[in-house]
Structure formats: C-alpha cells, structure tokens
Design a protein around this motif. Structure first.
Motif, PDB file in Angstrom:
ATOM      1  N   ILE A 195      84.464  36.844  23.064  1.00  0.00           N
ATOM      2  CA  ILE A 195      83.690  37.529  24.106  1.00  0.00           C
ATOM      3  C   ILE A 195      84.004  39.023  24.113  1.00  0.00           C
ATOM      4  CG2 ILE A 195      83.368  37.755  26.605  1.00  0.00           C
ATOM      5  CD1 ILE A 195      83.675  34.691  26.771  1.00  0.00           C
ATOM      6  N   SER A 196      85.276  39.372  23.982  1.00  0.00           N
ATOM      7  CA  SER A 196      85.668  40.790  23.938  1.00  0.00           C
ATOM      8  C   SER A 196      85.044  41.488  22.736  1.00  0.00           C
ATOM      9  CB  SER A 196      87.186  40.931  23.873  1.00  0.00           C
ATOM     10  OG  SER A 196      87.774  40.390  25.031  1.00  0.00           O
ATOM     11  N   GLY A 197      85.027  40.810  21.598  1.00  0.00           N
ATOM     12  CA  GLY A 197      84.426  41.381  20.392  1.00  0.00           C
ATOM     13  C   GLY A 197      82.936  41.628  20.553  1.00  0.00           C
ATOM     14  N   ILE A 198      82.233  40.672  21.177  1.00  0.00           N
ATOM     15  CA  ILE A 198      80.792  40.829  21.408  1.00  0.00           C
ATOM     16  C   ILE A 198      80.526  42.003  22.343  1.00  0.00           C
ATOM     17  CG2 ILE A 198      78.775  39.740  22.473  1.00  0.00           C
ATOM     18  CD1 ILE A 198      79.866  37.045  21.398  1.00  0.00           C
ATOM     19  N   VAL A 199      81.288  42.104  23.417  1.00  0.00           N
ATOM     20  CA  VAL A 199      81.117  43.209  24.371  1.00  0.00           C
ATOM     21  C   VAL A 199      81.411  44.544  23.692  1.00  0.00           C
ATOM     22  CG1 VAL A 199      82.063  44.250  26.485  1.00  0.00           C
ATOM     23  CG2 VAL A 199      81.525  41.815  26.425  1.00  0.00           C
ATOM     24  N   LEU A 200      82.482  44.614  22.920  1.00  0.00           N
ATOM     25  CA  LEU A 200      82.855  45.843  22.229  1.00  0.00           C
ATOM     26  C   LEU A 200      81.797  46.236  21.198  1.00  0.00           C
ATOM     27  CD1 LEU A 200      84.999  48.010  21.962  1.00  0.00           C
ATOM     28  CD2 LEU A 200      86.131  46.600  20.246  1.00  0.00           C
ATOM     29  N   ALA A 201      81.284  45.271  20.447  1.00  0.00           N
ATOM     30  CA  ALA A 201      80.250  45.565  19.446  1.00  0.00           C
ATOM     31  C   ALA A 201      78.978  46.099  20.105  1.00  0.00           C
ATOM     32  CB  ALA A 201      79.933  44.305  18.640  1.00  0.00           C
ATOM     33  N   SER A 202      78.581  45.528  21.218  1.00  0.00           N
ATOM     34  CA  SER A 202      77.380  46.028  21.898  1.00  0.00           C
ATOM     35  C   SER A 202      77.609  47.425  22.465  1.00  0.00           C
ATOM     36  CB  SER A 202      76.936  45.066  22.996  1.00  0.00           C
ATOM     37  OG  SER A 202      77.874  45.040  24.045  1.00  0.00           O
ATOM     38  N   MET A 203      78.815  47.705  22.934  1.00  0.00           N
ATOM     39  CA  MET A 203      79.121  49.046  23.441  1.00  0.00           C
ATOM     40  C   MET A 203      79.092  50.073  22.320  1.00  0.00           C
ATOM     41  SD  MET A 203      82.097  48.155  26.252  1.00  0.00           S
ATOM     42  CE  MET A 203      82.783  49.770  26.128  1.00  0.00           C
ATOM     43  N   VAL A 204      79.655  49.737  21.164  1.00  0.00           N
ATOM     44  CA  VAL A 204      79.653  50.649  20.017  1.00  0.00           C
ATOM     45  C   VAL A 204      78.224  50.883  19.543  1.00  0.00           C
ATOM     46  CG1 VAL A 204      80.329  50.875  17.588  1.00  0.00           C
ATOM     47  CG2 VAL A 204      82.011  50.165  19.290  1.00  0.00           C
ATOM     48  N   GLY A 205      77.422  49.830  19.460  1.00  0.00           N
ATOM     49  CA  GLY A 205      76.023  49.971  19.050  1.00  0.00           C
ATOM     50  C   GLY A 205      75.247  50.864  19.995  1.00  0.00           C
TER      51      GLY A 205
END
Length: 194
Positions: free
Chosen positions: A28-38
């Motif tokens: 979940i943290s990885g998904i949130v971080l990836a969307s923030m970076v995108g």
C-alpha cells in the motif's frame, strides 16, 4: 498453568506484526508513493511547458516590437523574399542610412537581424528566435493586396510586411508550440510606385 502459557503466547502475538501485515502495508505504501511521484512528475513537466510557452511568447513579442519599429522607419526595400527582408533606413542623425537584414535560416531554424552602417561595416548581428520550424514574410502593396515574393516589381510595390512563424521547444517527451501571426507593419517612410 496452561492459561498463563496461552496468555504469554497471545501477548507475544499481539505485540508485533505478522509477515502478511508487513507485506500488505509495504504494498500500500509503495502504491501511494508511486502515485505521488507520478503526479509530481506530471506537474513538473506541465510547469516546464508553461515556462517554455511564456519564454516563446516573450521572445516573439520583443521581436515583433523591434521589427515594427524598423518597418515604420524603413525608407526603401533592397531585398524581399519569403525568408529574407533587407531594408534601408533614412540618412538622418538617428538612423544614418544603415541597412538591416532580417533572415530566416531554415536549416538552423533561427531568425536573426543584421545591421550594417552606411559604410558597409557590421553594427550588430542578433539571434532573435530559435526553434523556428516554419517562417514566412508576406508582402502587401499600398492597397492591401498580397504580393508574390517572386514578382519582379515587389521591391517597388511593397508597402507593408507581415510575419508568419511557428516556434517549438522540446520539453522532455513533448513539444511546446507557439504560433506567431503578426499584424501587417506599414513602411511609413517608403514611397511606392505601382
């Protein structure tokens, strides 16, 4: 005795995370971080694009203001083609009879201005615009009729000039494009014959 052993096991199990809980939390943290970076990268490219549009708009506005000043002061036309315009200024204390050439280099995709004084010495050579994909000078007679650049009498008949151009700047994987369509600039000091 059994009850205290079970309590100790239950206490130990509830005090930490299981491997499954850690994997789920990490995912979940990885998904949130990836969307923030995108999202951040999208905004960064957008900001660069707006900056490129602003720069192109500013550059073209300055060029058109200076071009308008030169056209209003021009006394005669020495060369007129779709990519080159050479004019002569009056022989006054301010202009001194200098010549100015505006030229578009299709291969280098640049538009520049060269000024030469009455003795033939170069006064200035300025790069005005870069990234110019398309460029055309259009010429008009005193009645507002468009003249063909291949007309023999164009040097005698031209009274106003218009610039049409397309500029591009590359930004990451996209391009910013600005179109310049100028007004017709009247050559006020130039007498014409038809």
């Amino acid at each position: 005795m059994m009850t205290s052993g079970m309590n100790r096991h239950q206490a130990r199990a509830s005090s930490g995370f299981t491997i499954t809980e850690l994997i789920v939390a990490t995912t979940i943290s990885g998904i949130v971080l990836a969307s923030m970076v995108g999202t951040f990268l999208t905004f960064a490219v957008g900001a660069r694009s707006v900056g490129a549009y602003t720069d192109m708009s500013k550059d073209s506005r300055i060029v058109l203001e200076n071009f308008a000043r030169d056209m209003r002061a021009a006394e005669d036309v020495l060369q007129a083609s779709s990519s080159t315009l050479e004019v002569v200024f009056p022989d006054t204390s301010f202009y001194g009879g200098s010549r100015v050439t505006y030229d578009y280099d299709k291969d280098a995709k640049v538009f520049f201005r060269i000024e030469v004084d009455s003795s033939g010495s170069e006064v200035s050579n300025e790069l005005l615009l870069e990234g110019v994909e398309q460029f055309t000078f259009s010429y008009y007679d005193p009645l507002g009729d468009k003249l063909s650049a291949s007309t023999e009498s164009i040097l005698l008949s031209v009274k106003s000039v218009q610039i049409d151009a397309e500029m591009q700047r590359n930004i990451s994987r996209s391009e910013a494009t600005d179109y310049i369509i100028s007004a017709r600039f009247m050559m006020r000091n130039r007498p014409v014959t038809e």
